[in-house]
Design a protein around this motif. Structure first.
Motif: not given
Length: 473
Positions: A298-302, A304-309, A351-354, A371-375
């Motif tokens: 559910g995150f945007s491309e920008a 998602a790329l920031k999370i990668n960094v 569990v979160i994604f499922g 979303g916060t817990v998943a991150l």
């Protein structure tokens, strides 16, 4: 037998050792960069080449077939021609792949250049840590060998950062960037800078003294060992190496079998197991598909790329921690800690994604807290991998095999690692479409749990042992 540090261990030329280890580890940096740069380009490649989900998966995973071949052949090539010449060839292939991947106009040409790059990655993944382990004194070998993994994660981080900056400047990975070329092409071309540094750096390092002894060039080996440690110690070290090197014949693949049988040496089975398990916990799904994964969540491309960094930074810091601990805690305790931690955090992610809701487009809808817990869990998972299986697997492969079977054992262990990597990478899009992120992460959690019990049962500690001590195994 465990050895205490001898007085001569304290007389090492640490500056020189750091220099040559760092140059060799640049092969790992390129391994990481080459693996990470495609992360931000996956969707753009799918659009540019009009690829299906399966085709997109093969665009990503094709490099890993080359990695498997490169890793399998690298040990034999390094035993025949030397560690340094093999790394030179890898540098050339890295350059060809980086340039060619960026100019590709279709999937077939792109895959061809990625296969070439894969051969370079596979070879570097085996030869760089082996070279470092062969020049490093036993007291420092774990930390120096961990430079390989530090270089890998730095390469990943800089690839993620480069992807993010290029995509942000262009307005998207598919948008036009410099000189009229799409942004995704520049994501590959930036790699040419570290490729050039690696090639130039290789002129500064000597050949492995253990290789030189194996091919009868003992005088050259003694000179190099005199520069690494103390000249008064060099002759003794050459004699010690000579005892463990088979001078009657060249190393060959059959070395991995017990004499007169078709059964693999037990230590080779251990190498195969830890090499495969490092991939079965799913870490490269995060590194290769991170942008796709977080967009699916559910995150945007920008974003998602920031999370990668952010994940890349955490991975680098975790690896630095591992380097500080590997020669203090030992290899096995770190592996066990990492396995337990990964199993827990992957299980929570499953569990979160499922249990998340799915919108009409098939994307997950995570609530604010979910979303916060998943991150948090995803980054804790990266931390657990970064302090354990990331660096420690490469450290152990570089040092666990006795000299008489090292080349052949590294070849099959590398093949195991890269074939498993290919299988995990190729199947992720299929798992995503069939059982979803929850099911995929549940599967990886299961393998993390299995890895704990396998390490506990069959992995032996190698901390503080010289490579010559391994001869008794």
């Amino acid at each position: 037998m465990l050895r205490e540090n001898t007085p001569s261990d304290a007389k090492v030329n640490f500056g020189f050792i750091i220099l040559i280890s760092s140059v060799a580890a640049l092969g790992g940096f390129l391994f990481g960069y080459d693996s990470g740069c495609i992360n931000g380009a996956i969707d753009a490649l799918q659009v540019a080449f009009n690829a299906s989900n399966l085709g997109s998966g093969f665009n990503v995973a094709s490099m890993l077939l080359g990695c498997a071949v490169g890793a399998f052949m690298a040990g034999g090539l390094a035993d025949k021609f030397g560690r340094r010449p093999t790394l030179f060839v890898s540098a050339i292939l890295f350059g060809i792949s980086a340039f060619g991947s960026g100019i590709a106009g279709g999937s077939l040409v792109f895959i061809m250049f990625r296969l070439i790059g894969g051969f370079a990655v596979g070879a570097a993944s085996i030869i760089s840590p082996a070279y470092i382990s062969e020049i490093a004194p036993a007291a420092y070998r774990g930390r120096l060998s961990s430079l390989q993994q530090l270089a890998i994660v730095l390469g990943l981080f800089l690839a993620f950062l480069s992807n993010y900056l290029i995509a942000a400047a262009a307005g998207g990975a598919s948008e036009t960037f410099w000189l009229g070329y799409e942004a995704w092409r520049w994501m590959f071309w930036v790699e040419l800078i570290p490729v050039a540094l690696f090639g130039l750096g290789l002129f500064l390092i000597p050949e492995s003294p253990r290789y030189l002894v194996a091919v009868g060039r003992k005088e050259e080996a003694q000179v190099i060992l005199g520069k690494i440690s103390h000249p008064d110690d060099a002759a003794n070290k050459v004699a010690s190496i000579q005892k463990t090197v088979s001078s009657e014949r060249k190393p060959k693949l059959s070395d991995i079998f017990k004499d007169g049988t078709k059964k693999l040496h037990p230590i080779v089975w251990v190498g195969l197991a830890i090499a495969a398990l490092q991939q079965l916990v799913g870490i490269n799904v995060v590194f290769y598909y991170g942008a796709v994964l977080w967009k699916t969540a559910g995150f945007s491309e920008a974003d998602a790329l920031k999370i990668n960094v952010i994940g890349g930074i955490i991975n680098v810091v975790s690896t630095v921690v591992a380097i500080a601990l590997v020669d203090k805690w030992g290899r096995k305790p770190l592996l066990l800690t990492g396995s337990a931690g990964m199993a827990i955090f992957l299980g929570v992610l499953a569990v979160i994604f499922g249990t998340a809701n799915v919108d009409a487009a098939g994307d997950l809808q995570l609530s604010g807290s979910a979303g916060t817990v998943a991150l948090i869990c995803a980054n804790c998972y990266i931390i657990m991998f970064g302090i354990s299986w990331g660096p420690v697997m490469w450290v152990m492969l570089g040092e666990m095999f006795p000299n008489r079977i090292r080349g052949a054992a590294l070849a099959v262990a590398g093949l195991s690692q890269w074939i498993t990597n290919f299988a995990v990478t190729m199947t992720f899009p299929i798992l995503l479409a069939s059982i979803g992120l929850g099911g995929a992460y549940g599967l990886y959690a299961g393998f993390a749990l299995i890895s704990f019990f396998i390490v506990k049962a069959i992995v032996r500690e190698t901390k503080g042992r010289t490579l010559e001590d391994m001869q008794a195994d």
